[in-house]
Design a protein around this motif. Sequence first.
Motif, PDB file in Angstrom:
ATOM      1  N   VAL A   1       0.775  -1.239  -0.046  1.00  9.88           N
ATOM      2  CA  VAL A   1       0.102   0.208  -0.016  1.00  9.88           C
ATOM      3  C   VAL A   1       1.038   1.338  -0.103  1.00  9.88           C
ATOM      4  O   VAL A   1       1.995   1.009   0.274  1.00  9.88           O
ATOM      5  CB  VAL A   1      -1.020  -0.104   1.144  1.00  9.88           C
ATOM      6  CG1 VAL A   1      -1.826  -1.018   1.185  1.00  9.88           C
ATOM      7  CG2 VAL A   1      -0.319   0.008   2.495  1.00  9.88           C
ATOM      8  N   GLY A   2       0.285   2.218  -0.356  1.00  9.14           N
ATOM      9  CA  GLY A   2       1.023   3.576  -0.360  1.00  9.14           C
ATOM     10  C   GLY A   2       1.360   4.129  -1.999  1.00  9.14           C
ATOM     11  O   GLY A   2       0.501   3.605  -2.878  1.00  9.14           O
ATOM     12  N   THR A   3       2.025   5.032  -2.137  1.00  8.16           N
ATOM     13  CA  THR A   3       2.978   5.503  -1.475  1.00  8.16           C
ATOM     14  C   THR A   3       2.392   6.471  -0.190  1.00  8.16           C
ATOM     15  O   THR A   3       1.467   7.487  -0.731  1.00  8.16           O
ATOM     16  CB  THR A   3       3.973   6.404  -2.032  1.00  8.16           C
ATOM     17  OG1 THR A   3       4.720   5.603  -2.952  1.00  8.16           O
ATOM     18  CG2 THR A   3       4.782   7.130  -1.422  1.00  8.16           C
ATOM     19  N   VAL A   4       2.737   6.520   0.999  1.00  5.97           N
ATOM     20  CA  VAL A   4       2.287   7.209   2.077  1.00  5.97           C
ATOM     21  C   VAL A   4       3.226   8.342   2.547  1.00  5.97           C
ATOM     22  O   VAL A   4       4.452   8.088   2.552  1.00  5.97           O
ATOM     23  CB  VAL A   4       1.625   6.350   3.172  1.00  5.97           C
ATOM     24  CG1 VAL A   4       2.917   5.862   3.808  1.00  5.97           C
ATOM     25  CG2 VAL A   4       1.139   7.221   4.051  1.00  5.97           C
ATOM     26  N   THR A   5       2.901   9.519   2.942  1.00  6.46           N
ATOM     27  CA  THR A   5       3.928  10.564   3.172  1.00  6.46           C
ATOM     28  C   THR A   5       3.548  11.025   4.628  1.00  6.46           C
ATOM     29  O   THR A   5       2.375  10.875   5.133  1.00  6.46           O
ATOM     30  CB  THR A   5       3.785  11.798   2.151  1.00  6.46           C
ATOM     31  OG1 THR A   5       2.584  12.335   2.102  1.00  6.46           O
ATOM     32  CG2 THR A   5       4.467  11.574   0.887  1.00  6.46           C
ATOM     33  N   PRO A   6       4.396  11.681   5.403  1.00  5.90           N
ATOM     34  CA  PRO A   6       3.891  12.016   6.668  1.00  5.90           C
ATOM     35  C   PRO A   6       2.816  12.832   6.917  1.00  5.90           C
ATOM     36  O   PRO A   6       1.887  12.615   7.821  1.00  5.90           O
ATOM     37  CB  PRO A   6       5.204  12.897   7.162  1.00  5.90           C
ATOM     38  CG  PRO A   6       6.217  12.353   6.371  1.00  5.90           C
ATOM     39  CD  PRO A   6       5.544  12.165   5.017  1.00  5.90           C
ATOM     40  N   LEU A   7       2.495  13.920   5.922  1.00  9.80           N
ATOM     41  CA  LEU A   7       1.423  14.667   5.762  1.00  9.80           C
ATOM     42  C   LEU A   7       0.550  14.339   4.871  1.00  9.80           C
ATOM     43  O   LEU A   7       0.832  14.034   3.709  1.00  9.80           O
ATOM     44  CB  LEU A   7       1.773  16.164   5.807  1.00  9.80           C
ATOM     45  CG  LEU A   7       2.598  16.637   7.088  1.00  9.80           C
ATOM     46  CD1 LEU A   7       3.046  18.083   6.651  1.00  9.80           C
ATOM     47  CD2 LEU A   7       1.842  16.591   8.303  1.00  9.80           C
ATOM     48  N   ALA A   8      -0.879  14.329   4.946  1.00  6.06           N
ATOM     49  CA  ALA A   8      -1.871  14.166   3.454  1.00  6.06           C
ATOM     50  C   ALA A   8      -1.455  15.317   2.594  1.00  6.06           C
ATOM     51  O   ALA A   8      -1.098  16.426   3.112  1.00  6.06           O
ATOM     52  CB  ALA A   8      -3.212  14.252   4.329  1.00  6.06           C
ATOM     53  N   GLN A   9      -1.643  14.950   1.422  1.00  5.99           N
ATOM     54  CA  GLN A   9      -1.262  15.968   0.161  1.00  5.99           C
ATOM     55  C   GLN A   9      -2.123  15.547  -0.575  1.00  5.99           C
ATOM     56  O   GLN A   9      -2.466  14.360  -1.164  1.00  5.99           O
ATOM     57  CB  GLN A   9       0.174  16.094  -0.051  1.00  5.99           C
ATOM     58  CG  GLN A   9       0.761  14.602  -0.620  1.00  5.99           C
ATOM     59  CD  GLN A   9       2.268  14.865  -0.742  1.00  5.99           C
ATOM     60  OE1 GLN A   9       2.927  15.638  -0.409  1.00  5.99           O
ATOM     61  NE2 GLN A   9       2.731  14.219  -1.617  1.00  5.99           N
ATOM     62  N   PRO A  10      -2.711  16.522  -1.747  1.00 11.42           N
ATOM     63  CA  PRO A  10      -3.429  16.279  -2.666  1.00 11.42           C
ATOM     64  C   PRO A  10      -2.768  15.611  -4.054  1.00 11.42           C
ATOM     65  O   PRO A  10      -3.560  14.869  -5.004  1.00 11.42           O
ATOM     66  CB  PRO A  10      -4.039  17.508  -3.092  1.00 11.42           C
ATOM     67  CG  PRO A  10      -3.202  18.577  -2.632  1.00 11.42           C
ATOM     68  CD  PRO A  10      -2.476  17.992  -1.510  1.00 11.42           C
ATOM     69  N   GLY A  11      -1.606  15.618  -4.138  1.00 11.36           N
ATOM     70  CA  GLY A  11      -0.691  15.540  -5.464  1.00 11.36           C
ATOM     71  C   GLY A  11      -0.813  16.328  -6.212  1.00 11.36           C
ATOM     72  O   GLY A  11      -1.280  17.627  -6.067  1.00 11.36           O
ATOM     73  N   ASN A  12      -0.504  15.901  -7.559  1.00  8.56           N
ATOM     74  CA  ASN A  12      -0.622  17.071  -8.773  1.00  8.56           C
ATOM     75  C   ASN A  12      -2.180  17.100  -9.268  1.00  8.56           C
ATOM     76  O   ASN A  12      -3.073  16.425  -8.999  1.00  8.56           O
ATOM     77  CB  ASN A  12       0.307  16.301  -9.748  1.00  8.56           C
ATOM     78  CG  ASN A  12       1.757  16.019  -9.574  1.00  8.56           C
ATOM     79  OD1 ASN A  12       2.224  16.901  -8.793  1.00  8.56           O
ATOM     80  ND2 ASN A  12       2.469  15.026  -9.743  1.00  8.56           N
TER      81      ASN A  12
END
Length: 361
Positions: A89-100
């Motif tokens: 699963v992922g890719t996961v980052t420390p903070l949520a983000q919307p992506g491009n």
Amino acid sequence: MYRHLLRPALFRLDAEDAHHLTLRGLELASAVPLWPALARPLSAPPAPRLRQEVWGRAYASPLGLAAGLDKNGVAVPAFAALGFGFLEVGTVTPLAQPGNDRPRLFRLPQDGALINRMGFNNGGAPALAGRLAALGRRPVPVWVNIGKNKATPNEAAAEDYLKCVRAVQEVADAFVVNVSSPNTPGLRALQAADDLGALVRAVVAEVEAGRVSRLSRPPVLVKLAPDLHPADFEASVGAVLDAGAHGLIVSNTTLARDGLTHPHREQTGGLSGRPLTERSTELVREAYRLSRGRVPVVGVGGIFTAEDAYAKLRAGASLVEVYSALIYEGPGLVGRINRGLSALLERDGARSVAEIVGVEA
């Protein structure tokens, strides 16, 4: 039914809309009491030849789900029910983000390929940790692919990876250090041997410090790009091994566009699917040769058939993963590949997957 009914309907939708619709359906299916547990024995009946032990953990099949399809771990029970031996699963980052910005996912049907520039869109590591913890005991190992937030500069990237480790340490069966996505600016620069070695060493140290029992410490794998110059690929593999990583994933998506015919070939982003089949198998063979089989290699890229998967196993992969083929072939793909691999092993007189790993490297 998928090829003749569901796929035509889904392919009339925008690629990302179809992805979210399908994932939502799998999420709902995951919540149906007892269904995943009852479905898995039918989709993945016992196949002794497919079983092996990797990193001290039993894998019922060498076939896994690659990262990117279920970024937030919302459909783990449903994917397990399809017959996968493990899930990433992922890719996961420390903070949520919307992506491009959208559009950012494109189908190339006549090429059997996808191009994506998603940009690590995800709900953040803490949310994933809570979701996996709520599942309790899982039928297959679940790996967590970790990355840095887009706004984090490369000189501070290591701390982002460590934050991810801390957040999901108790629920991850393995960590995958993603430094090879082409869709986060500057990320691939972390594949340079010195930077990569320092990053992996920090992640391995964090993992080793985080669990009381050595037996419970999840392995750390590193995912590399297929676009590295051969000398750089060799240097990166060496740095990963020297830093104490426990495995390699070969390979991520490519920026190459050789031989494509679909108009979407002009889109920016990472290419996956059939165009990577041979290239990724060659890199699996090279990674196995460079590592001398000291750590398991996971082969991913262009696996559509049991023969594709078998070629990567014989080239040196202990495990393999699919993504794009699932979009084109549907959920029945998992069972077909598992049955095909069993038949190929029987044909060659192999009692287990482990007997054929690397025989052509």
